[in-house]
Write an enzyme that holds these catalytic residues in place. Structure first.
Site, PDB file in Angstrom:
ATOM      1  N   GLY A  13       0.816  -1.204   0.000  1.00 32.00           N
ATOM      2  CA  GLY A  13       0.000   0.000   0.000  1.00 32.00           C
ATOM      3  C   GLY A  13       0.848   1.251   0.000  1.00 32.00           C
ATOM      4  O   GLY A  13       0.510   2.260   0.627  1.00 32.00           O
ATOM      5  N   ALA A  14       1.964   1.218  -0.731  1.00 31.43           N
ATOM      6  CA  ALA A  14       2.954   2.288  -0.660  1.00 31.43           C
ATOM      7  C   ALA A  14       2.803   3.318  -1.770  1.00 31.43           C
ATOM      8  O   ALA A  14       3.688   4.151  -1.962  1.00 31.43           O
ATOM      9  CB  ALA A  14       4.365   1.707  -0.690  1.00 31.43           C
ATOM     10  N   GLY A  15       1.672   3.298  -2.476  1.00 27.33           N
ATOM     11  CA  GLY A  15       1.481   4.242  -3.559  1.00 27.33           C
ATOM     12  C   GLY A  15       1.102   5.637  -3.118  1.00 27.33           C
ATOM     13  O   GLY A  15       1.103   6.568  -3.930  1.00 27.33           O
ATOM     14  N   ASP A  63      -1.580  -6.981  -5.216  1.00 26.93           N
ATOM     15  CA  ASP A  63      -2.937  -6.986  -4.682  1.00 26.93           C
ATOM     16  C   ASP A  63      -2.933  -7.930  -3.491  1.00 26.93           C
ATOM     17  O   ASP A  63      -2.912  -9.156  -3.654  1.00 26.93           O
ATOM     18  CB  ASP A  63      -3.916  -7.461  -5.752  1.00 26.93           C
ATOM     19  N   VAL A  64      -2.942  -7.379  -2.281  1.00 31.81           N
ATOM     20  CA  VAL A  64      -2.804  -8.221  -1.096  1.00 31.81           C
ATOM     21  C   VAL A  64      -4.012  -9.120  -0.874  1.00 31.81           C
ATOM     22  O   VAL A  64      -3.956 -10.037  -0.038  1.00 31.81           O
ATOM     23  CB  VAL A  64      -2.517  -7.388   0.171  1.00 31.81           C
ATOM     24  N   SER A 145      -4.327   0.725  13.789  1.00 34.28           N
ATOM     25  CA  SER A 145      -5.066   1.977  13.960  1.00 34.28           C
ATOM     26  C   SER A 145      -5.545   2.085  15.395  1.00 34.28           C
ATOM     27  O   SER A 145      -5.788   1.063  16.062  1.00 34.28           O
ATOM     28  CB  SER A 145      -6.281   2.014  13.019  1.00 34.28           C
ATOM     29  N   TYR A 157     -13.676  -1.760   9.209  1.00 36.82           N
ATOM     30  CA  TYR A 157     -12.265  -1.342   9.201  1.00 36.82           C
ATOM     31  C   TYR A 157     -11.670  -1.502  10.602  1.00 36.82           C
ATOM     32  O   TYR A 157     -10.572  -2.046  10.769  1.00 36.82           O
ATOM     33  CB  TYR A 157     -12.199   0.108   8.733  1.00 36.82           C
ATOM     34  N   ALA A 160     -11.164  -5.172  11.648  1.00 36.03           N
ATOM     35  CA  ALA A 160     -10.020  -5.765  10.955  1.00 36.03           C
ATOM     36  C   ALA A 160      -8.713  -5.251  11.536  1.00 36.03           C
ATOM     37  O   ALA A 160      -7.746  -6.004  11.714  1.00 36.03           O
ATOM     38  CB  ALA A 160     -10.098  -5.462   9.470  1.00 36.03           C
ATOM     39  N   LYS A 161      -8.664  -3.952  11.857  1.00 35.30           N
ATOM     40  CA  LYS A 161      -7.454  -3.389  12.453  1.00 35.30           C
ATOM     41  C   LYS A 161      -7.208  -3.988  13.838  1.00 35.30           C
ATOM     42  O   LYS A 161      -6.057  -4.244  14.226  1.00 35.30           O
ATOM     43  CB  LYS A 161      -7.572  -1.871  12.546  1.00 35.30           C
TER      44      LYS A 161
END
Length: 267
Positions: A13-15, A63-64, A145, A157, A160-161
Site C-alpha cells: 500500500g505504498a502508492g 494486490d494483497v 489503527s 475497518y 479488521a485493524k
C-alpha cells in the site's frame, strides 16, 4: 542516520499516504525498497521519487487480497533486491461511515478483512522464509489503527485493524525462534489524500487531540522505522500508539465538560 544500510524492505500500500512515507523514510536511511501497491502507476511514482532523492527502489504491483499476486510480488522483490529483511504491512480497505448492522450484506465487512487482515497474513507468510534468513535482522511492522483499540467508527475497518493486533502477537511468538520480530503501530487520524474531500471534518477532528493536531504520514513512518531497526532489537509483539495522545484523553470532550451550558451558573 543510516540504520538500514544493507537492508531490503517491502512496503505494501505504498502508492500514497503512510505507505509512501514509510518507503521514503526507509530508503533515506539506506534500505533498498520494494514499493508495492495495487495501483502499479502510483507505486512507480513513489519509487521514482525515492530514486530521484538518491535512494534505491523498485515498483511492483501487489494486490494483497490475491495470494498469487502477493507471492509473485515477494518473489520479485527478493530477486530484484537480493533478499528481504523488512516487511511493512500497510495496505488496508476502508469502509463507509455507517451503523454496524447496516453494512451491506457482509460484502463491505468481508472486503475489509480480506485486504486489511488476510492481506497482512498472506504477506507475512510469503515473506517469512526470506526474513528468517536475515541473521536476526528480520522484522515485520504492521500498520494498525487507534480504531483497533477504541470505538471511533468505521466498524468493519476497525474490527479488521483490531484483529491485526492478535495476528502481530502470534507472529511475534511463532517467528521469534527464527530471529524475526513482529510489531504494530496504531496511528490516530493522519492527514493523507483520503481526507482531501473532507478537510473541514479533519480540521474539527484536530481539536480532539491533546497535541493539538492530526498526524502526518512522516510521524507514522518514523515509528515504523524505529520498530524495524535494531534500535528496537529487544521489542516484539507490541502495539505502539502513534496518536497525538487521543487514546489517553479527548481534549474537546474535556473542554465541553469544563464549560457550563448556556444559562447555567458555574459552580
Amino acid at each position: 542516520m543510516q540504520r538500514f544500510e544493507g537492508y531490503r524492505a517491502l512496503v505494501t500500500g505504498a502508492g500514497s499516504g503512510i505507505g509512501a512515507a514509510v518507503a521514503r523514510r526507509l530508503a533515506a536511511e539506506g534500505a533498498a525498497v520494494a514499493v508495492t501497491d495495487v495501483d502499479a502507476d502510483r507505486a512507480s511514482v513513489v519509487a521514482d521519487t525515492v530514486t530521484a532523492a538518491g535512494g534505491t527502489a523498485v515498483a511492483l504491483r501487489c494486490d494483497v487480497a490475491d495470494t498469487a499476486s502477493v507471492d509473485a510480488a515477494v518473489a520479485a522483490a527478493v530477486e530484484r533486491l537480493g533478499g528481504l529483511e523488512t516487511l511493512v504491512n500497510n495496505a488496508f480497505a476502508g469502509t463507509p461511515e455507517t451503523e454496524l448492522l447496516e453494512l451491506s450484506d457482509m460484502g463491505e465487512w468481508l472486503a475489509a478483512f480480506d485486504v486489511t487482515l488476510h492481506g497482512a497474513y498472506r504477506c507475512a507468510r510469503a515473506a517469512m522464509p526470506h526474513l528468517a534468513r536475515a541473521e536476526g535482522r528480520g522484522s515485520i511492522v504492521t500498520v494498525g489503527s487507534v480504531n483497533g483499540e477504541q470505538d471511533f467508527g468505521g466498524h468493519a475497518y476497525s474490527a479488521a485493524k483490531a484483529a491485526l493486533g492478535s495476528l502481530t502477537r502470534t507472529l511475534a511468538v511463532e517467528s521469534a525462534a527464527r530471529g524475526v520480530r513482529a510489531n504494530l503501530v496504531a496511528p490516530g487520524t493522519v492527514d493523507t489524500p483520503a481526507w482531501d474531500r473532507r478537510r473541514p471534518v479533519l480540521e474539527r477532528v484536530a481539536s480532539h487531540y491533546p497535541l493539538g493536531r492530526v498526524g502526518r504520514p512522516e510521524d507514522i513512518a518514523a515509528a515504523v522505522a524505529f520498530l524495524a531497526s535494531r534500535d528496537a532489537g529487544w521489542i516484539t509483539g507490541v502495539t505502539l500508539p502513534v496518536d497525538g495522545g487521543v487514546l489517553i484523553g479527548n481534549v474537546a470532550m474535556r473542554r465541553d465538560m469544563r464549560e457550563p451550558a448556556a444559562g447555567t451558573p458555574a459552580d
